[in-house]
Enzyme design. Structure first.
Site, PDB file in Angstrom:
ATOM      1  N   SER A 223       3.689  -5.738   0.209  1.00 18.53           N
ATOM      2  CA  SER A 223       5.012  -5.779  -0.427  1.00 18.53           C
ATOM      3  C   SER A 223       5.990  -6.677   0.319  1.00 18.53           C
ATOM      4  CB  SER A 223       5.577  -4.363  -0.585  1.00 18.53           C
ATOM      5  OG  SER A 223       4.800  -3.609  -1.489  1.00 18.53           O
TER       6      SER A 223
ATOM      7  N   GLY B 243       1.335  -3.858  -3.114  1.00 14.77           N
ATOM      8  CA  GLY B 243       1.700  -3.835  -4.523  1.00 14.77           C
ATOM      9  C   GLY B 243       2.525  -2.641  -4.962  1.00 14.77           C
TER      10      GLY B 243
ATOM     11  N   GLU C  78      -2.416  -5.006   6.802  1.00 15.94           N
ATOM     12  CA  GLU C  78      -1.893  -4.623   5.490  1.00 15.94           C
ATOM     13  C   GLU C  78      -2.047  -3.114   5.310  1.00 15.94           C
ATOM     14  OE1 GLU C  78      -1.916  -7.860   2.151  1.00 15.94           O
ATOM     15  OE2 GLU C  78      -3.947  -7.175   2.518  1.00 15.94           O
TER      16      GLU C  78
ATOM     17  N   GLU D  67      -8.776  -3.902  -0.968  1.00 12.19           N
ATOM     18  CA  GLU D  67      -9.283  -3.772  -2.333  1.00 12.19           C
ATOM     19  C   GLU D  67     -10.792  -3.988  -2.382  1.00 12.19           C
ATOM     20  OE1 GLU D  67      -4.990  -5.201  -4.111  1.00 12.19           O
ATOM     21  OE2 GLU D  67      -6.666  -6.598  -4.131  1.00 12.19           O
TER      22      GLU D  67
ATOM     23  N   GLY E  38       0.802 -11.067  -1.680  1.00 12.96           N
ATOM     24  CA  GLY E  38       0.030 -10.874  -2.894  1.00 12.96           C
ATOM     25  C   GLY E  38       0.745 -11.379  -4.127  1.00 12.96           C
ATOM     26  N   GLY E  39       1.205 -10.452  -4.967  1.00 15.73           N
ATOM     27  CA  GLY E  39       1.783 -10.800  -6.256  1.00 15.73           C
ATOM     28  C   GLY E  39       2.931 -11.783  -6.194  1.00 15.73           C
TER      29      GLY E  39
ATOM     30  N   ASN F 240      -2.281 -14.696  -1.674  1.00 18.58           N
ATOM     31  CA  ASN F 240      -3.522 -14.190  -2.249  1.00 18.58           C
ATOM     32  C   ASN F 240      -3.297 -13.901  -3.734  1.00 18.58           C
ATOM     33  OD1 ASN F 240      -5.937 -12.922  -2.859  1.00 18.58           O
ATOM     34  ND2 ASN F 240      -5.438 -11.023  -1.773  1.00 18.58           N
ATOM     35  N   TRP F 241      -3.855 -14.741  -4.571  1.00 17.44           N
ATOM     36  CA  TRP F 241      -3.655 -14.596  -6.018  1.00 17.44           C
ATOM     37  C   TRP F 241      -4.481 -13.458  -6.616  1.00 17.44           C
ATOM     38  CZ3 TRP F 241      -3.175 -19.923  -8.957  1.00 17.44           C
ATOM     39  CH2 TRP F 241      -1.999 -20.560  -8.553  1.00 17.44           C
ATOM     40  N   LYS F 242      -5.464 -12.962  -5.881  1.00 16.15           N
ATOM     41  CA  LYS F 242      -6.333 -11.890  -6.383  1.00 16.15           C
ATOM     42  C   LYS F 242      -6.977 -12.328  -7.712  1.00 16.15           C
ATOM     43  CE  LYS F 242      -3.562  -8.579  -3.835  1.00 16.15           C
ATOM     44  NZ  LYS F 242      -3.031  -7.201  -3.738  1.00 16.15           N
TER      45      LYS F 242
ATOM     46  N   HIS G  78     -10.420  -7.256   2.853  1.00 10.25           N
ATOM     47  CA  HIS G  78      -9.221  -6.790   2.154  1.00 10.25           C
ATOM     48  C   HIS G  78      -9.447  -5.365   1.664  1.00 10.25           C
ATOM     49  CE1 HIS G  78      -5.967  -6.518  -0.775  1.00 10.25           C
ATOM     50  NE2 HIS G  78      -5.418  -7.562  -0.174  1.00 10.25           N
TER      51      HIS G  78
END
Length: 243
Positions: free
Chosen positions: A203, A164, A158, A90, A224-225, A8-10, A88
């Site tokens: 993470s 993150g 999650e 967020e 994610g990141g 997931n590049w967000k 999600h």
């Protein structure tokens, strides 16, 4: 056993990142698991055509209408996305999305012949208060529509406090929560619930990926990141391949 990993590049990624993506995709011409990237919508149409599936990060519940800035599931499918992430944390936090809204988006995605990656997870306060299972039970009951099955939905757990932050639950906690999710799905959907893929997110990195991926009822990860760069994402994908 079914395996899947989703990056997931967000709100990250522009044309400048396409070369690295295609370089990564060329290393996974025949992955032994379902491999997906969910870039920003602006890149979906330019990232299709490889063995890496392309998904979207969200969709609107309506097919069309006066919703400035929103994108429907039909539009995402038309751009080339096969899957969409809904629920999600967020989105739930930043946009006050309710379980009912997540269920509506899931139905919209199904109507557009897209598959859904539906996220659930507790906040740090809920975790510290021992409310994790109650929160997940409610989220699953209210966010997952009837008609869910392995061919149209994947559930991603999650813990919000792990996204993150570099923090992760213990392996035993992950195993216990995934066992609870599986039991809850089976109780509601029977054999269909037993077959629905379950992903862990929060993470996930090269140093912990394999230990997580070998746990019972963990079919892969939502990353994610660490999915933004080939050097970080490749070892995570390799860990799933070896799990």
């Amino acid at each position: 056993m079914y395996k899947m990993i989703v990056g997931n590049w967000k709100m990250n990624g522009t044309s400048a990142d396409l070369e690295e993506f295609f370089d990564f995709a060329n290393d996974w011409l025949n992955p032994m698991f379902d491999l997906m990237i969910c870039p920003p919508a602006t890149l979906i149409g330019r990232m299709t055509g490889t063995s890496v599936m392309i998904g979207a990060q969200d969709c609107h519940a309506d097919v069309k209408g006066a919703h400035t800035g929103d994108i429907s599931a039909e539009m995402l499918a038309d751009a080339g996305a096969t899957h969409v992430i809904v629920g999600h944390s967020e989105r739930r936090t930043d946009h006050a999305e309710t379980n009912a809204m997540v269920a509506a988006k899931t139905n919209a995605a199904w109507n557009a012949e897209m598959k859904v990656i539906l996220c659930i997870g507790e906040t740090e306060a809920q975790y510290r208060a021992g409310e994790t299972l109650d929160v997940l039970r409610t989220q699953m009951a209210e966010s997952i529509p009837d008609g869910a099955m392995k061919t149209n939905i994947t559930i991603a757990y999650e813990p919000v406090w792990a996204i993150g932050t570099g923090l992760t639950p213990t392996l035993q906690e992950i195993a216990d929560v995934h066992a609870f999710i599986r039991e809850t799905l089976v109780a509601r959907f029977g054999d269909a619930g037993a077959a629905m893929p379950l992903l862990y997110g929060g993470s996930v990195k090269a140093s912990n990926a394999r230990d997580i991926f070998v746990l019972p009822n963990v079919n892969g990860g939502l990353v994610g990141g660490a999915s933004l760069r080939k050097a970080d994402f490749t070892p995570i994908c390799s860990a799933l391949e070896q799990a």
